[in-house]
Write a protein that holds these residues in place. Sequence first.
Motif, mmCIF file in Angstrom:
data_model
loop_
_atom_site.group_PDB
_atom_site.id
_atom_site.type_symbol
_atom_site.label_atom_id
_atom_site.label_comp_id
_atom_site.label_asym_id
_atom_site.label_seq_id
_atom_site.Cartn_x
_atom_site.Cartn_y
_atom_site.Cartn_z
ATOM 1 N N LEU A 4 -79.923 -38.225 -46.833
ATOM 2 C CA LEU A 4 -79.447 -37.049 -46.848
ATOM 3 C C LEU A 4 -78.133 -37.346 -46.121
ATOM 4 O O LEU A 4 -78.232 -37.895 -45.344
ATOM 5 C CB LEU A 4 -79.681 -35.875 -46.604
ATOM 6 C CG LEU A 4 -81.207 -35.387 -46.948
ATOM 7 C CD1 LEU A 4 -81.840 -34.072 -46.496
ATOM 8 C CD2 LEU A 4 -81.173 -35.364 -48.890
ATOM 9 N N ASP A 5 -77.614 -36.992 -46.515
ATOM 10 C CA ASP A 5 -75.689 -37.109 -45.893
ATOM 11 C C ASP A 5 -74.943 -36.051 -46.737
ATOM 12 O O ASP A 5 -74.600 -35.907 -48.119
ATOM 13 C CB ASP A 5 -75.023 -38.495 -47.502
ATOM 14 C CG ASP A 5 -73.486 -38.457 -46.431
ATOM 15 O OD1 ASP A 5 -73.204 -38.142 -45.714
ATOM 16 O OD2 ASP A 5 -72.839 -39.125 -47.363
ATOM 17 N N ASN A 25 -67.051 -25.945 -50.039
ATOM 18 C CA ASN A 25 -66.279 -26.827 -50.874
ATOM 19 C C ASN A 25 -67.154 -28.424 -50.347
ATOM 20 O O ASN A 25 -66.810 -29.671 -50.411
ATOM 21 C CB ASN A 25 -64.757 -27.069 -50.544
ATOM 22 C CG ASN A 25 -64.361 -27.705 -49.318
ATOM 23 O OD1 ASN A 25 -64.622 -27.002 -47.901
ATOM 24 N ND2 ASN A 25 -63.103 -27.418 -49.074
ATOM 25 N N SER A 26 -68.219 -28.203 -49.345
ATOM 26 C CA SER A 26 -69.186 -28.739 -49.055
ATOM 27 C C SER A 26 -70.120 -29.674 -49.863
ATOM 28 O O SER A 26 -69.585 -29.139 -50.992
ATOM 29 C CB SER A 26 -70.185 -28.243 -48.613
ATOM 30 O OG SER A 26 -69.276 -27.952 -47.473
ATOM 31 N N ALA A 27 -70.236 -30.892 -49.827
ATOM 32 C CA ALA A 27 -70.623 -31.740 -50.655
ATOM 33 C C ALA A 27 -71.854 -32.714 -50.069
ATOM 34 O O ALA A 27 -71.832 -32.677 -48.762
ATOM 35 C CB ALA A 27 -69.872 -32.888 -51.068
ATOM 36 N N ALA A 28 -73.094 -32.826 -50.238
ATOM 37 C CA ALA A 28 -73.752 -33.689 -49.950
ATOM 38 C C ALA A 28 -74.441 -34.586 -51.594
ATOM 39 O O ALA A 28 -74.224 -34.258 -52.360
ATOM 40 C CB ALA A 28 -75.022 -32.868 -50.052
ATOM 41 N N THR A 29 -75.463 -35.984 -50.789
ATOM 42 C CA THR A 29 -75.942 -36.468 -51.493
ATOM 43 C C THR A 29 -77.621 -36.949 -51.385
ATOM 44 O O THR A 29 -77.306 -37.003 -50.121
ATOM 45 C CB THR A 29 -74.651 -38.170 -51.692
ATOM 46 O OG1 THR A 29 -73.443 -38.129 -52.181
ATOM 47 C CG2 THR A 29 -75.796 -38.581 -52.316
ATOM 48 N N ALA A 30 -77.896 -37.166 -51.948
ATOM 49 C CA ALA A 30 -79.616 -36.913 -51.554
ATOM 50 C C ALA A 30 -80.013 -39.140 -52.419
ATOM 51 O O ALA A 30 -79.792 -38.546 -53.415
ATOM 52 C CB ALA A 30 -80.485 -36.499 -52.374
ATOM 53 N N LYS A 31 -80.983 -39.251 -51.772
ATOM 54 C CA LYS A 31 -81.108 -41.109 -51.635
ATOM 55 C C LYS A 31 -82.276 -40.834 -51.839
ATOM 56 O O LYS A 31 -83.307 -40.518 -50.914
ATOM 57 C CB LYS A 31 -80.549 -41.600 -51.677
ATOM 58 C CG LYS A 31 -79.193 -41.733 -52.385
ATOM 59 C CD LYS A 31 -78.272 -42.865 -51.707
ATOM 60 C CE LYS A 31 -76.592 -43.275 -51.805
ATOM 61 N NZ LYS A 31 -76.430 -44.034 -51.690
ATOM 62 N N LEU A 32 -83.559 -40.877 -52.736
ATOM 63 C CA LEU A 32 -84.784 -41.067 -52.975
ATOM 64 C C LEU A 32 -85.449 -42.529 -52.765
ATOM 65 O O LEU A 32 -84.855 -43.111 -53.911
ATOM 66 C CB LEU A 32 -86.190 -40.609 -53.659
ATOM 67 C CG LEU A 32 -86.822 -40.060 -53.230
ATOM 68 C CD1 LEU A 32 -87.735 -39.872 -51.895
ATOM 69 C CD2 LEU A 32 -87.964 -39.213 -53.831
ATOM 70 N N TYR A 33 -85.496 -43.186 -52.214
ATOM 71 C CA TYR A 33 -85.671 -44.478 -52.421
ATOM 72 C C TYR A 33 -87.636 -44.964 -52.151
ATOM 73 O O TYR A 33 -88.484 -43.603 -51.727
ATOM 74 C CB TYR A 33 -85.318 -45.559 -51.364
ATOM 75 C CG TYR A 33 -84.003 -45.564 -51.014
ATOM 76 C CD1 TYR A 33 -82.845 -46.191 -52.388
ATOM 77 C CD2 TYR A 33 -83.402 -44.635 -50.371
ATOM 78 C CE1 TYR A 33 -81.970 -46.830 -51.724
ATOM 79 C CE2 TYR A 33 -82.084 -45.004 -50.250
ATOM 80 C CZ TYR A 33 -81.594 -45.813 -51.186
ATOM 81 O OH TYR A 33 -79.656 -46.077 -51.040
ATOM 82 N N ASP A 56 -94.259 -40.245 -49.092
ATOM 83 C CA ASP A 56 -93.990 -39.729 -47.656
ATOM 84 C C ASP A 56 -93.797 -38.234 -48.132
ATOM 85 O O ASP A 56 -94.245 -36.738 -47.458
ATOM 86 C CB ASP A 56 -92.957 -40.165 -47.150
ATOM 87 C CG ASP A 56 -93.169 -41.088 -46.287
ATOM 88 O OD1 ASP A 56 -94.355 -41.749 -45.726
ATOM 89 O OD2 ASP A 56 -91.770 -42.251 -46.344
ATOM 90 N N GLY A 57 -93.792 -38.068 -49.334
ATOM 91 C CA GLY A 57 -93.722 -36.407 -49.986
ATOM 92 C C GLY A 57 -92.582 -36.004 -49.913
ATOM 93 O O GLY A 57 -92.584 -34.607 -50.300
ATOM 94 N N ASN A 58 -92.417 -36.642 -49.979
ATOM 95 C CA ASN A 58 -90.945 -36.469 -50.648
ATOM 96 C C ASN A 58 -90.294 -35.999 -51.740
ATOM 97 O O ASN A 58 -90.633 -37.051 -52.321
ATOM 98 C CB ASN A 58 -89.462 -36.933 -49.833
ATOM 99 C CG ASN A 58 -89.355 -37.478 -48.339
ATOM 100 O OD1 ASN A 58 -89.199 -36.587 -47.381
ATOM 101 N ND2 ASN A 58 -90.196 -39.211 -48.061
ATOM 102 N N GLU A 59 -89.240 -35.487 -51.929
ATOM 103 C CA GLU A 59 -89.597 -35.471 -52.987
ATOM 104 C C GLU A 59 -88.194 -34.706 -53.955
ATOM 105 O O GLU A 59 -87.090 -34.477 -53.167
ATOM 106 C CB GLU A 59 -90.200 -33.238 -54.073
ATOM 107 C CG GLU A 59 -91.601 -33.475 -54.146
ATOM 108 C CD GLU A 59 -91.981 -33.013 -54.278
ATOM 109 O OE1 GLU A 59 -91.474 -31.743 -54.971
ATOM 110 O OE2 GLU A 59 -93.861 -32.596 -54.180
#
Length: 87
Positions: A4-5, A25-33, A56-59
Motif C-alpha cells: 500500500l502506498d 486530495n489524498s491518493a493511494a495505490t494498492a498492489k497485490l502480488y 496470506d489472506g490479503n484481498e
Amino acid sequence: MLTLDFEEFAFELKDGAVKHVGPSNSAATAKLYDVEGVEVREFGDKRVKLAFADEDGNEVEVALFPEAAAEVARGIEALEDDSPVFE
C-alpha cells in the motif's frame, strides 16, 4: 504480498477508532502480488466485481462497469496472442 502506498494521508487513532483527518486530495495505490485466487461475479445491477486473494489472506476487489470489464477481457486476449507469458 500486498503493498500500500499512501500519499498525504493523515489518520487519527482515538479510543480505538481510526479517523481520516488529512486533506481530501489524498491518493493511494494498492498492489497485490502472488495471487492465488480470482473470482468474477456480478456486483449490484450494473457492475462486475473482480476479487483477488493471495495465500496470506490479503484481498483486493475492483468493481467495473461492463465496458471497462470488457476492455480488461480484450487486453488479456491480446496478451494471450502476443505474449510469451501465456506460452
